[in-house]
Design a protein around this motif. Structure first.
Motif, short mmCIF file in Angstrom:
data_model
loop_
_atom_site.label_atom_id
_atom_site.label_comp_id
_atom_site.label_asym_id
_atom_site.label_seq_id
_atom_site.Cartn_x
_atom_site.Cartn_y
_atom_site.Cartn_z
N THR A 66 1.29 14.98 113.88
CA THR A 66 1.00 15.61 115.17
C THR A 66 2.28 15.68 115.99
O THR A 66 3.01 14.68 116.09
N LEU A 67 2.56 16.85 116.56
CA LEU A 67 3.70 17.04 117.45
C LEU A 67 3.14 17.23 118.86
O LEU A 67 2.36 18.16 119.10
N LEU A 68 3.52 16.36 119.78
CA LEU A 68 2.92 16.36 121.12
C LEU A 68 3.92 16.77 122.18
O LEU A 68 4.96 16.13 122.35
N MET A 69 3.59 17.84 122.92
CA MET A 69 4.31 18.20 124.14
C MET A 69 3.56 17.57 125.32
O MET A 69 2.34 17.52 125.32
N GLY A 70 4.30 17.12 126.32
CA GLY A 70 3.64 16.65 127.53
C GLY A 70 3.43 15.15 127.58
O GLY A 70 2.51 14.67 128.25
N ALA A 71 4.27 14.39 126.88
CA ALA A 71 4.16 12.92 126.92
C ALA A 71 5.25 12.35 127.84
O ALA A 71 5.69 11.23 127.66
N GLN A 72 5.66 13.16 128.83
CA GLN A 72 6.78 12.73 129.69
C GLN A 72 6.34 11.71 130.76
O GLN A 72 7.15 10.93 131.22
N VAL A 100 -0.03 19.09 125.17
CA VAL A 100 -0.22 20.13 124.15
C VAL A 100 0.15 19.56 122.78
O VAL A 100 1.31 19.60 122.38
N PRO A 101 -0.83 19.01 122.04
CA PRO A 101 -0.54 18.57 120.68
C PRO A 101 -0.64 19.72 119.68
O PRO A 101 -1.46 20.63 119.84
N PHE A 102 0.21 19.66 118.67
CA PHE A 102 0.13 20.57 117.52
C PHE A 102 -0.24 19.70 116.31
O PHE A 102 0.52 18.83 115.90
N PHE A 103 -1.44 19.95 115.77
CA PHE A 103 -1.94 19.17 114.64
C PHE A 103 -1.57 19.90 113.35
O PHE A 103 -2.16 20.93 113.03
N MET A 104 -0.60 19.37 112.63
CA MET A 104 -0.15 20.00 111.39
C MET A 104 -1.10 19.65 110.25
O MET A 104 -1.19 18.50 109.82
N HIS A 105 -1.86 20.65 109.81
CA HIS A 105 -2.81 20.50 108.71
C HIS A 105 -2.30 21.27 107.50
O HIS A 105 -1.70 22.34 107.65
N PRO A 106 -2.60 20.80 106.30
CA PRO A 106 -2.30 21.58 105.10
C PRO A 106 -3.42 22.59 104.83
O PRO A 106 -4.42 22.63 105.55
N VAL A 107 -3.27 23.37 103.76
CA VAL A 107 -4.37 24.20 103.28
C VAL A 107 -5.48 23.27 102.78
O VAL A 107 -5.24 22.13 102.39
N SER A 108 -6.72 23.76 102.79
CA SER A 108 -7.86 22.88 102.55
C SER A 108 -7.95 22.35 101.12
O SER A 108 -8.59 21.34 100.87
N ASP A 109 -7.28 23.02 100.16
CA ASP A 109 -7.37 22.51 98.79
C ASP A 109 -6.21 21.57 98.42
O ASP A 109 -6.06 21.18 97.26
N MET A 110 -5.40 21.15 99.39
CA MET A 110 -4.35 20.15 99.09
C MET A 110 -5.01 18.85 98.65
O MET A 110 -5.85 18.30 99.35
#
Length: 316
Positions: free
Chosen positions: A201-207, A268-278
């Protein structure tokens, strides 16, 4: 560990093999010990960040009846708006004190995945909202790709091991609004203690103060990023895949002191997910005599479905 380490992606991207190795060692150590780092040198410009916050504030300021038009039934909250208090942490019945929006993947060259993912929802009232959201999504996805390349090398895998799984992955960009608190919350916080589902997870706004991370001693420590930093943490998928070598750390967003109840918080978190068949099967090189295999084989899609049920976003 009682402080979140800070690393600079510029070291990894440099032509200098010593700087590159320094980044791999630092992020690997941090993710084995606490599961969080603060990252400088990402691909978000200051202008893009300013534009994004301006647009998401405009959206959350819209009247409830307008926002509610963008809450799409039957897709488990994967796109569009999720209203206040709908989501709760695993094992909690109280809803978190937040509302949020979801931008999803912009699929390229894969008709099957384009069909599998719900469409992104267009906000008619704000012409720039979707455009700025898409650009932010792309730059965070690019940042995440290089972080995962560093982690692949730390795990003695091929540097591009994760690339094929994250291309067109089921990643989510989630602008969150924690509204002002109007009365004493009953057992509810802005985001109850939880681990993330995804790879990283990459999080913006943790200042500002609010995000807290639980270290191995069970102590809650403040996770506050510098103005030019993202907070990046390991999710449960990556933890499972590495047999808990890389730690998915429990974290929460606490309520502010009473004198600040009248203020909003945005993150603003960005949740990095793989493709579903990983396959999330435990990596062979993370298993040895001292570290037996902890998890059954499962795909990322199956794991995600289980967790969305636990979070109350999908009904059984």
């Amino acid at each position: 560990m009682n402080k979140i380490p800070s690393v600079d992606l510029g070291d990894f991207l440099s032509e200098d093999p010593n700087r590159k190795q320094k980044f791999i060692a630092e992020i690997g150590k941090a993710y084995e010990e606490i599961g969080f780092v603060a990252l400088k040198g990402h691909f978000l410009s200051e202008k893009l960040i300013d534009n994004l916050y301006a647009e998401i504030k405009k959206f959350f300021d819209l009247p409830s009846e307008v926002k509610d038009k963008y809450e799409i039934e039957g897709i488990g909250g994967q796109r569009g708006y999720t209203s206040f208090g709908k989501e709760h942490a695993k094992g909690k019945k109280e809803g978190d004190l937040k509302e949020f929006w979801h931008f999803g993947q912009y699929v390229e060259d894969d008709a099957k995945l384009a069909e599998e993912y719900p469409d992104n929802v267009q906000v008619k009232e704000l012409p720039s909202f979707n455009e700025v959201g898409k650009e932010t999504y792309k730059q965070l996805e690019k940042t995440a790709k290089y972080v995962l390349r560093a982690l692949a090398l730390h795990l003695d895998l091929d540097e591009v091991y994760f690339d094929k799984y994250i291309k067109n992955g089921n990643s989510i960009l989630r602008p969150i609004h924690y509204p002002p608190i109007k009365e004493e919350p009953k057992n509810a916080v802005r985001a109850a203690a939880h681990g993330d589902i995804n790879l990283i997870t990459l999080l913006m706004g943790a200042q500002g103060r609010g995000l807290q991370v639980q270290n191995h001693e069970g102590e809650w420590i403040d996770a506050i990023a510098a103005p030019d930093e993202l907070m990046i943490n390991v999710g449960d998928m990556l933890s499972r895949h590495t047999n808990n070598k890389l730690k998915s750390t429990i974290h929460q967003v606490i309520n502010p002191p009473k004198e600040l109840w009248g203020t909003s918080r945005y993150s603003v978190p960005f949740f990095m997910h793989p493709v579903s068949d990983m396959p999330l099967n435990v990596l062979e090189n993370c298993i040895d005599e001292d570290h037996p295999k902890l998890y059954d084989d499962i795909t990322s899609g199956e794991f995600l479905h289980e967790r969305l049920i636990e979070l109350g976003l999908i009904k059984k």
